[in-house]
Design a protein around this motif. Structure first.
Motif, PDB file in Angstrom:
ATOM      1  N   THR A  74      12.079   0.573   1.939  1.00 20.00           N
ATOM      2  CA  THR A  74      11.129  -0.627   2.025  1.00 20.00           C
ATOM      3  C   THR A  74      11.897  -1.933   2.728  1.00 20.00           C
ATOM      4  O   THR A  74      11.402  -2.861   3.337  1.00 20.00           O
ATOM      5  CB  THR A  74      10.776  -0.769   0.539  1.00 20.00           C
ATOM      6  OG1 THR A  74      10.286   0.143   0.101  1.00 20.00           O
ATOM      7  CG2 THR A  74       9.887  -2.050   0.437  1.00 20.00           C
ATOM      8  N   ALA A  75      13.272  -1.984   2.281  1.00 16.46           N
ATOM      9  CA  ALA A  75      13.814  -3.327   2.793  1.00 16.46           C
ATOM     10  C   ALA A  75      13.999  -3.277   4.450  1.00 16.46           C
ATOM     11  O   ALA A  75      13.956  -4.081   5.030  1.00 16.46           O
ATOM     12  CB  ALA A  75      15.465  -3.191   2.187  1.00 16.46           C
TER      13      ALA A  75
ATOM     14  N   ILE B 241       0.789  -1.217   0.027  1.00 10.52           N
ATOM     15  CA  ILE B 241      -0.030   0.116  -0.061  1.00 10.52           C
ATOM     16  C   ILE B 241       0.936   1.145   0.159  1.00 10.52           C
ATOM     17  O   ILE B 241       0.768   2.337  -0.786  1.00 10.52           O
ATOM     18  CB  ILE B 241      -1.047  -0.052   1.083  1.00 10.52           C
ATOM     19  CG1 ILE B 241      -1.934  -1.180   0.844  1.00 10.52           C
ATOM     20  CG2 ILE B 241      -1.663   1.447   1.370  1.00 10.52           C
ATOM     21  CD1 ILE B 241      -3.071  -1.189   1.891  1.00 10.52           C
ATOM     22  N   PRO B 242       1.702   1.440   1.007  1.00 11.04           N
ATOM     23  CA  PRO B 242       2.652   2.620   0.925  1.00 11.04           C
ATOM     24  C   PRO B 242       3.421   2.426  -0.457  1.00 11.04           C
ATOM     25  O   PRO B 242       3.763   3.466  -1.179  1.00 11.04           O
ATOM     26  CB  PRO B 242       3.769   2.213   1.951  1.00 11.04           C
ATOM     27  CG  PRO B 242       2.876   1.444   2.850  1.00 11.04           C
ATOM     28  CD  PRO B 242       1.952   0.617   2.175  1.00 11.04           C
TER      29      PRO B 242
ATOM     30  N   TYR C  27       8.402   5.862   4.270  1.00 10.08           N
ATOM     31  CA  TYR C  27       9.327   6.985   4.027  1.00 10.08           C
ATOM     32  C   TYR C  27       9.488   7.085   2.471  1.00 10.08           C
ATOM     33  O   TYR C  27       9.657   8.167   1.943  1.00 10.08           O
ATOM     34  CB  TYR C  27      10.762   6.541   4.537  1.00 10.08           C
ATOM     35  CG  TYR C  27      10.693   6.777   6.375  1.00 10.08           C
ATOM     36  CD1 TYR C  27      10.673   7.894   6.593  1.00 10.08           C
ATOM     37  CD2 TYR C  27      10.752   5.608   6.974  1.00 10.08           C
ATOM     38  CE1 TYR C  27      10.574   8.226   8.164  1.00 10.08           C
ATOM     39  CE2 TYR C  27      10.787   5.784   8.145  1.00 10.08           C
ATOM     40  CZ  TYR C  27      10.862   6.903   9.017  1.00 10.08           C
ATOM     41  OH  TYR C  27      10.515   6.924  10.298  1.00 10.08           O
ATOM     42  N   ALA C  28       9.403   5.940   1.663  1.00 14.56           N
ATOM     43  CA  ALA C  28       9.531   6.096   0.107  1.00 14.56           C
ATOM     44  C   ALA C  28       8.221   6.855  -0.262  1.00 14.56           C
ATOM     45  O   ALA C  28       8.411   7.515  -1.182  1.00 14.56           O
ATOM     46  CB  ALA C  28       9.596   4.654  -0.205  1.00 14.56           C
ATOM     47  N   THR C  29       7.314   6.655   0.296  1.00 17.81           N
ATOM     48  CA  THR C  29       6.195   7.086  -0.149  1.00 17.81           C
ATOM     49  C   THR C  29       6.139   8.747   0.034  1.00 17.81           C
ATOM     50  O   THR C  29       5.824   9.452  -0.706  1.00 17.81           O
ATOM     51  CB  THR C  29       4.657   6.581   0.796  1.00 17.81           C
ATOM     52  OG1 THR C  29       4.628   5.281   0.535  1.00 17.81           O
ATOM     53  CG2 THR C  29       3.600   7.312   0.271  1.00 17.81           C
ATOM     54  N   ILE C  30       6.476   9.137   1.366  1.00 23.73           N
ATOM     55  CA  ILE C  30       6.623  10.647   1.583  1.00 23.73           C
ATOM     56  C   ILE C  30       7.694  11.120   0.450  1.00 23.73           C
ATOM     57  O   ILE C  30       7.519  12.302  -0.029  1.00 23.73           O
ATOM     58  CB  ILE C  30       7.110  10.783   3.057  1.00 23.73           C
ATOM     59  CG1 ILE C  30       6.042  10.375   4.073  1.00 23.73           C
ATOM     60  CG2 ILE C  30       7.627  12.252   3.249  1.00 23.73           C
ATOM     61  CD1 ILE C  30       6.471  10.191   5.430  1.00 23.73           C
TER      62      ILE C  30
ATOM     63  N   ALA D 177      17.718   5.191  -2.435  1.00 22.89           N
ATOM     64  CA  ALA D 177      17.246   5.451  -1.268  1.00 22.89           C
ATOM     65  C   ALA D 177      15.820   4.797  -0.928  1.00 22.89           C
ATOM     66  O   ALA D 177      15.701   3.937  -0.117  1.00 22.89           O
ATOM     67  CB  ALA D 177      17.063   6.952  -0.841  1.00 22.89           C
ATOM     68  N   ASN D 178      14.956   4.918  -2.053  1.00 26.00           N
ATOM     69  CA  ASN D 178      13.563   4.385  -1.804  1.00 26.00           C
ATOM     70  C   ASN D 178      13.533   3.011  -1.451  1.00 26.00           C
ATOM     71  O   ASN D 178      12.901   2.448  -0.694  1.00 26.00           O
ATOM     72  CB  ASN D 178      12.645   4.951  -2.859  1.00 26.00           C
ATOM     73  CG  ASN D 178      12.143   6.174  -2.794  1.00 26.00           C
ATOM     74  OD1 ASN D 178      12.536   7.022  -1.890  1.00 26.00           O
ATOM     75  ND2 ASN D 178      11.581   6.583  -3.816  1.00 26.00           N
TER      76      ASN D 178
END
Length: 472
Positions: A378-379, A242-243, A385-388, A373-374
């Motif tokens: 997730t890892a 979802i994110p 944070y990747a979503t933001i 970074a993204n």
């Protein structure tokens, strides 16, 4: 771990990252190059409306692909962590349930897109003959969305278990299928846009079939669904998917706004933007390959409780970005006039492509840092944070900067606004990812959200610390 799989928990981290990035990039290059050839063939027909139609339809297709990307990220992340922790049975079960979830989501979305195709593309600013052509192309290609989702998930799973070469060959063969069928359908049968769309669909079928065959036959990652574990696995996947989905929707929203702004400057500007949109993935396939490489390497080391190698993975990604982007940007600057001639662009369209090759391409150095970074967020089981990161890039920075640029500098300002948003977001994302990975390496908690309800639902997270295997 099954025969043929690789472990990223030993050996040089930069070698793993660069090797996986290059093999992924080669496969992606094959797909992107064929998309570029599509536009080249269409440009040879001599009608700017056809190229513009592909540009509008391609932007709309990004939205459908976002679901496939989100689920493939979630599935491959959990599977890679299970492989890193030597839990193959769990990896196979999650892979199966992830593929099943992808089908259940993409089929109704496909139906929706087919029914409302005209309205969706009209929202981007297409009108008249260009709108009619874009709808025809869009409907044919979007019908294969479930197959695209399976192909994305399958190639991501191959990378997650260390089979980067098989993932590469699946995409290369699919690209060759598209490359062979394109001229046959477009010119031989005189199908124009319809022929290009049909070739793309058959290419998607090829990559999905090969990827699923490999993960089933070589790694036994497809099995009968386990009903008793299905709900728990879907919850675990949804916590990342979802994110990740929201993360990947931010890009199409920003691209849709950029396309609508570009449409204000005429068909030639949209046609030039369509060419730019196809050149970029080809030229910077290595960066998109890096985005697919960081996740498996970092995730296996998270599962194996080696946080110091997670930090090394991010730094290796930053080094790879620098070594890749600088020579590519120089080459594109030197070849700018050749590209204008190849795609038969004239006047304003030609100047727009020259501007992109002269000033915009170097911005991918900082944009590449965000692509590194993204997947690390997730890892670490913090996909929020990747979503933001992407929302800040495409919506908070991208849209205002595109608007301001278009008002001040016209079509060039649209490209410049996107580039500025990419650069600023890249600096922020990489800095935060490095900070978080260092905290994990030091055994510190990285759950920084103040509200307990959000941290449970958004991140699905339990603190990672050295010596602790993370099951999710």
């Amino acid at each position: 771990m099954k025969a043929g799989a690789s472990s990223y928990t030993r050996g040089s981290v930069f070698r793993h990252v660069s090797g996986l990035s290059i093999t992924s990039a080669i496969g992606l290059f094959a797909i992107f190059a064929v998309d570029l050839v599509d536009v080249l063939f269409i440009a040879m027909l001599g009608h700017p409306e056809l190229a513009a139609a592909v540009g509008f339809a391609g932007t709309a297709l990004f939205f459908g692909a976002a679901i496939g990307i989100g689920l493939s990220i979630a599935t491959s992340t959990v599977v890679a962590q299970s492989i890193g922790a030597a839990r193959h049975d769990e990896a196979a079960r999650v892979a199966t349930h992830g593929l099943l979830a992808g089908l259940c989501l993409t089929i109704p979305l496909t139906i929706f897109c087919l029914v409302f195709a005209r309205k969706l593309i009209a929202l981007l600013g297409a009108e008249g003959e260009t709108l009619d052509l874009a709808v025809v192309y869009f409907r044919i290609v979007v019908a294969s969305l479930p197959i695209l989702g399976l192909g994305m998930a399958g190639t991501s799973l191959l990378r997650a278990v260390g089979e980067a070469r098989l993932s590469m060959w699946a995409t290369i063969i699919a690209g060759l299928v598209n490359a062979v069928l394109d001229p046959i359908f477009i010119f031989g049968f005189g199908l124009d846009l319809v022929g290009a769309a049909m070739a793309s669909v058959l290419s998607r079928c090829t990559v999905a079939g090969l990827a699923l065959y490999y993960i089933a036959s070589r790694h036994q990652l497809i099995q009968r669904p386990a009903c008793g574990e299905l709900l728990a696995d879907l919850k675990q996947l949804a916590a990342i998917a979802i994110p990740s989905l929201i993360t990947n929707l931010a890009g199409p929203l920003g691209a849709a706004y950029a396309t609508s702004q570009m449409a204000r400057f005429g068909t030639d500007a949209v046609a030039a933007a369509a060419v730019v949109g196809r050149i970029t993935p080809v030229a910077f396939a290595g960066l998109y390959g890096l985005s697919g490489a960081i996740g498996p390497v970092a995730s296996q080391n998270v599962g194996a409780a080696q946080p110091q190698r997670v930090t090394q993975t991010l730094r290796a990604g930053g080094l790879f970005v620098t070594l890749y982007v600088v020579p590519v940007a120089i080459a594109m600057f030197l070849l700018r006039d050749l590209l204008v001639g190849i795609f038969q662009l004239e006047a304003a369209a030609a100047e727009l492509l020259r501007f992109y090759c002269s000033f915009i391409v170097i911005s991918y150095w900082l944009y590449g840092l965000q692509l590194a970074a993204n997947p690390l967020f997730t890892a670490l089981r913090h996909p929020g944070y990747a979503t933001i990161s992407n929302i800040v890039r495409d919506l908070c920075l991208g849209i205002p900067l595109i608007y301001l640029g278009s008002q001040l500098f016209g079509a060039r300002g649209v490209l410049a606004g996107q580039a500025m948003g990419n650069m600023l977001a890249g600096i922020l994302a990489f800095s935060i990812a490095l900070w978080l990975s260092k905290r994990v390496e030091a055994g510190k908690n990285i759950d920084l959200l103040p509200f307990a309800c959000l941290k449970k639902r958004w991140h699905y997270y339990r603190a990672l610390a050295p010596g602790v295997q993370h099951r999710g």
